[in-house]
Motif scaffolding. Sequence first.
Motif, PDB file in Angstrom:
ATOM      1  N   ALA A 183       8.224  43.114  -3.912  1.00 36.20           N
ATOM      2  CA  ALA A 183       9.357  43.171  -4.831  1.00 36.20           C
ATOM      3  C   ALA A 183       9.365  44.467  -5.618  1.00 36.20           C
ATOM      4  N   ILE A 184       8.175  45.063  -5.783  1.00 35.65           N
ATOM      5  CA  ILE A 184       8.068  46.384  -6.409  1.00 35.65           C
ATOM      6  C   ILE A 184       7.734  47.358  -5.275  1.00 35.65           C
ATOM      7  N   PRO A 185       8.693  48.094  -4.760  1.00 36.05           N
ATOM      8  CA  PRO A 185       8.460  48.902  -3.546  1.00 36.05           C
ATOM      9  C   PRO A 185       7.656  50.173  -3.818  1.00 36.05           C
ATOM     10  N   THR A 186       6.501  50.003  -4.450  1.00 32.39           N
ATOM     11  CA  THR A 186       5.659  51.132  -4.792  1.00 32.39           C
ATOM     12  C   THR A 186       4.671  51.450  -3.684  1.00 32.39           C
ATOM     13  N   ARG A 187       4.298  52.710  -3.591  1.00 32.56           N
ATOM     14  CA  ARG A 187       3.216  53.095  -2.691  1.00 32.56           C
ATOM     15  C   ARG A 187       1.865  53.012  -3.382  1.00 32.56           C
ATOM     16  N   ASN A 188       1.872  52.826  -4.681  1.00 35.53           N
ATOM     17  CA  ASN A 188       0.622  52.756  -5.435  1.00 35.53           C
ATOM     18  C   ASN A 188       0.110  51.318  -5.484  1.00 35.53           C
ATOM     19  N   ARG A 189      -0.333  50.855  -4.318  1.00 36.40           N
ATOM     20  CA  ARG A 189      -0.913  49.517  -4.177  1.00 36.40           C
ATOM     21  C   ARG A 189      -2.409  49.665  -3.931  1.00 36.40           C
ATOM     22  N   PHE A 190      -3.174  48.837  -4.602  1.00 40.62           N
ATOM     23  CA  PHE A 190      -4.625  48.908  -4.532  1.00 40.62           C
ATOM     24  C   PHE A 190      -5.178  47.483  -4.486  1.00 40.62           C
ATOM     25  N   SER A 191      -6.413  47.355  -4.008  1.00 38.71           N
ATOM     26  CA  SER A 191      -7.061  46.048  -4.045  1.00 38.71           C
ATOM     27  C   SER A 191      -8.571  46.217  -3.970  1.00 38.71           C
ATOM     28  N   ALA A 192      -9.267  45.093  -4.099  1.00 36.73           N
ATOM     29  CA  ALA A 192     -10.727  45.085  -3.987  1.00 36.73           C
ATOM     30  C   ALA A 192     -11.192  45.408  -2.572  1.00 36.73           C
ATOM     31  N   THR A 193     -10.285  45.422  -1.604  1.00 34.87           N
ATOM     32  CA  THR A 193     -10.656  45.730  -0.219  1.00 34.87           C
ATOM     33  C   THR A 193     -11.372  47.071  -0.121  1.00 34.87           C
ATOM     34  N   SER A 194     -10.916  48.068  -0.886  1.00 27.43           N
ATOM     35  CA  SER A 194     -11.486  49.414  -0.753  1.00 27.43           C
ATOM     36  C   SER A 194     -12.748  49.614  -1.582  1.00 27.43           C
ATOM     37  N   VAL A 195     -13.295  48.538  -2.127  1.00 23.52           N
ATOM     38  CA  VAL A 195     -14.655  48.579  -2.678  1.00 23.52           C
ATOM     39  C   VAL A 195     -15.522  47.537  -1.977  1.00 23.52           C
ATOM     40  N   ASP A 196     -15.105  47.160  -0.760  1.00 19.65           N
ATOM     41  CA  ASP A 196     -15.812  46.082  -0.072  1.00 19.65           C
ATOM     42  C   ASP A 196     -15.807  46.291   1.435  1.00 19.65           C
ATOM     43  N   GLN A 197     -14.784  45.768   2.118  1.00 24.32           N
ATOM     44  CA  GLN A 197     -14.860  45.629   3.571  1.00 24.32           C
ATOM     45  C   GLN A 197     -13.866  46.482   4.343  1.00 24.32           C
ATOM     46  N   LEU A 198     -13.295  47.518   3.725  1.00 23.07           N
ATOM     47  CA  LEU A 198     -12.279  48.301   4.414  1.00 23.07           C
ATOM     48  C   LEU A 198     -12.763  48.904   5.738  1.00 23.07           C
ATOM     49  N   PRO A 199     -14.010  49.392   5.853  1.00 25.97           N
ATOM     50  CA  PRO A 199     -14.451  49.887   7.165  1.00 25.97           C
ATOM     51  C   PRO A 199     -14.357  48.834   8.268  1.00 25.97           C
ATOM     52  N   GLY A 214       1.931  35.730  -2.723  1.00 18.95           N
ATOM     53  CA  GLY A 214       1.578  36.963  -3.415  1.00 18.95           C
ATOM     54  C   GLY A 214       2.189  38.204  -2.803  1.00 18.95           C
ATOM     55  N   ALA A 215       2.296  38.236  -1.475  1.00 20.14           N
ATOM     56  CA  ALA A 215       2.842  39.422  -0.804  1.00 20.14           C
ATOM     57  C   ALA A 215       4.281  39.675  -1.221  1.00 20.14           C
ATOM     58  N   ALA A 216       5.028  38.615  -1.489  1.00 22.77           N
ATOM     59  CA  ALA A 216       6.429  38.785  -1.888  1.00 22.77           C
ATOM     60  C   ALA A 216       6.533  39.519  -3.218  1.00 22.77           C
ATOM     61  N   LEU A 217       5.594  39.249  -4.128  1.00 27.89           N
ATOM     62  CA  LEU A 217       5.609  39.945  -5.412  1.00 27.89           C
ATOM     63  C   LEU A 217       5.256  41.414  -5.225  1.00 27.89           C
ATOM     64  N   ARG A 275      12.151  36.754  -8.561  1.00 29.61           N
ATOM     65  CA  ARG A 275      13.564  36.475  -8.856  1.00 29.61           C
ATOM     66  C   ARG A 275      14.080  37.376  -9.979  1.00 29.61           C
ATOM     67  N   ARG A 276      13.302  37.519 -11.024  1.00 31.58           N
ATOM     68  CA  ARG A 276      13.735  38.336 -12.163  1.00 31.58           C
ATOM     69  C   ARG A 276      13.779  39.825 -11.815  1.00 31.58           C
ATOM     70  N   LEU A 277      12.805  40.289 -11.064  1.00 32.40           N
ATOM     71  CA  LEU A 277      12.808  41.697 -10.670  1.00 32.40           C
ATOM     72  C   LEU A 277      14.007  42.009  -9.782  1.00 32.40           C
ATOM     73  N   GLY A 278      14.337  41.089  -8.884  1.00 35.00           N
ATOM     74  CA  GLY A 278      15.488  41.287  -8.014  1.00 35.00           C
ATOM     75  C   GLY A 278      16.782  41.427  -8.785  1.00 35.00           C
ATOM     76  N   THR A 293      14.734  35.459   0.458  1.00 32.21           N
ATOM     77  CA  THR A 293      13.441  35.541  -0.218  1.00 32.21           C
ATOM     78  C   THR A 293      13.276  34.415  -1.222  1.00 32.21           C
ATOM     79  N   ARG A 294      14.333  34.151  -1.968  1.00 31.73           N
ATOM     80  CA  ARG A 294      14.271  33.080  -2.972  1.00 31.73           C
ATOM     81  C   ARG A 294      14.031  31.732  -2.315  1.00 31.73           C
ATOM     82  N   ALA A 295      14.684  31.504  -1.169  1.00 32.99           N
ATOM     83  CA  ALA A 295      14.497  30.232  -0.462  1.00 32.99           C
ATOM     84  C   ALA A 295      13.068  30.096   0.050  1.00 32.99           C
TER      85      ALA A 295
END
Length: 706
Positions: free
Chosen positions: A128-144, A122-125, A482-485, A500-502
Amino acid sequence: MTTITRTSTCNLCEAICGLRLELTDGAVTAVRGDPEDPLSRGHICPKGVAIADVLVDPDRLRAPVRRRGPVEDPTWEEIGWDEALDLTADRLSGIVNEHGADAVGVYLGNPNVHSLGSMTHGAALAKAIPTRNRFSATSVDQLPHQLLAHLMYGHQLLLPIPDLDRTELFLAFGYNPMASNGSLMTVPDFPARLRELKARGGRMVVVDPRRTETARVADEHLFIRPGSDVHVLLAMARVLITEDLARPAAYVDGLDRVAAALADRTPERAERASGIPADRIRALARELATAGRAVVHGRIGVSTTEFGTLAQWGVQLLNLLTGNTDRVGGAMFTTPAIDVVGRGLVGRGHRGVWHSRVRGLPETSGELPVAVLSEEIETPGPGQVRALLTMSGNPVLSTPDGARLDRALGGLDFMAAVDFYINETTRHADVILPPTSHLERDHYDLVFNALAVRNTARFSPAVFAKSADQRHDWQIYAGLVRRLGQRLERRSSVRKRLVTRARLAVSPTRTVALLLRTGSSKVTLRALRRAPSGIDLGPLREGRLPDRLHTRDGRIDAAPDLVLDDLSRLDAAVAPPAGSLQLIGRRHQRDNNSWMHNAERLTRGRARHQLLMHPQDLASRSIADGSRVRVASAVGSVVVEVQASEDMMPGVVSLPHGYGHGRPGSRMHRAASVEGVSINDLTDTEILDVSGNAGLSGVVVTVTAE
């Protein structure tokens, strides 16, 4: 008929219980706990019994679908995998090429950490999109928890775990493992473990605004006002220091700064904030210091508050000051067969490398607080989120002000989802890419073995082979990467793309085999295949510190600047108005966050969606038990039935987490017995902990008859 038995894993929640599945003519006809599993010891909860219901669920997607028509009245058409992957890559890359990488947001839901394929690929995907706008359920749970682990122990996943099997005093704040099976403390068979604790003369004390299922079986339960745990925890730490009860290890620094910071945080001050008598706070601190083997742990009811990091700092201080960190029966560190911390498989963590565009909030370990997602979609300008990729998540129901996010998603140029349900969030998607389900893929737990109360290892091969037209999650990720690349204008070098593909071509199971073979545990995949119930690696080990630390100087800083600086914000906080009500969430053993509510096996029987409210609070507002009420906060209101309950602390009301399936277009509301509303239509994106974690607990609300 031919009947066989297969051993497997329930990876629906953190407990990772071992299963015995009875298969008759290729269909699951019975699910039981595996008595030979060294961690779960035959335990199983209702969700585990229902794991096969997910496999045969008629609502589950098995092929990619594309939405035609409006979200409220859509037509979903099945399309082929190449078309679905090409469509997703074309639209995402087109938006990045035109508007920049930050124009795409990525959200990862809780199920990703329960999937081996998501953990390995999952981390590779996401990268693959070098965005800073990444979010997850971590910040509604255990981030502290993770932020403090990074600041104090040098790694965001170096989390001390209660040695529950050997402790003599377990002090739990905001924690309900009878319902959750443990969280950031993987503890299947908690009921039996609690009985064993009592049988050896130990005690469990629960501090919670509700008399939870755990509080009912504890030796003592103390009601506490929501969000005030921080005052009690810091006052207890002060008692240890001022009464010369502190016995910290020699590698703990900053204790003079701690003492100075806590000088005026007396039990009397904590009593005014929390409602717990000052004398009881002192006595609890003294008992913790003299109990011998003792441990304090706080969970979601503590983390999801406006001062979750300070409260979790108080938890760490109590264990450090009493000398119970890295000691048998205290807060210890695991020794998993695959050490994701020691091997560097997960980064140490960082904070503030970049900030959100609109509100300027810092990232933590590469993610922005999900509380800013709505505003990043709504606010025009460079870096505006115009497209969103969700991976096994339902943030409309699980993140603050979900109604606002629901509206914001309707304004996206494009949305794709890796998910096998059309839920309250994915109903907005233009295309949904469904992965295989739990029993159709191999599983080895990389994270929860690192958080378990006992060191074990277990590999579970897929019980059912996927069909030719299905894809595992890791295969979906590899196809998109692969397609995004190929499509992104600012492509990486040919060499990097080939590497990365390998890597992505290596299956998760082969990755596990390699990690085991090159590790120090001497456990191999072959040995695990010969022992389907798992291999017992023994209890948690004492004396891991300071060698286990990942701090630069090999020592623990008990007074991180970020934490001490946040004390001024705590001092400036305004108490809830007199006579007001505070809202908290709750969980049930038959609930799995925002999904599995269309499993009839889990939803039949007595409804559990009501607002719980103390009879005194009902009477003072002339509200009848069982009537419909309007619950309103600063951001919205909902209408729901109310139920009188003396399990609630007066002044506190409770709605369950993960409900609110009535939105048009969602297919998650098939069972007639599942009603209710989303608690997160009431929670506020402006109420945040210093870590960026959402303050979901303790929201001030009004309740009126409808």
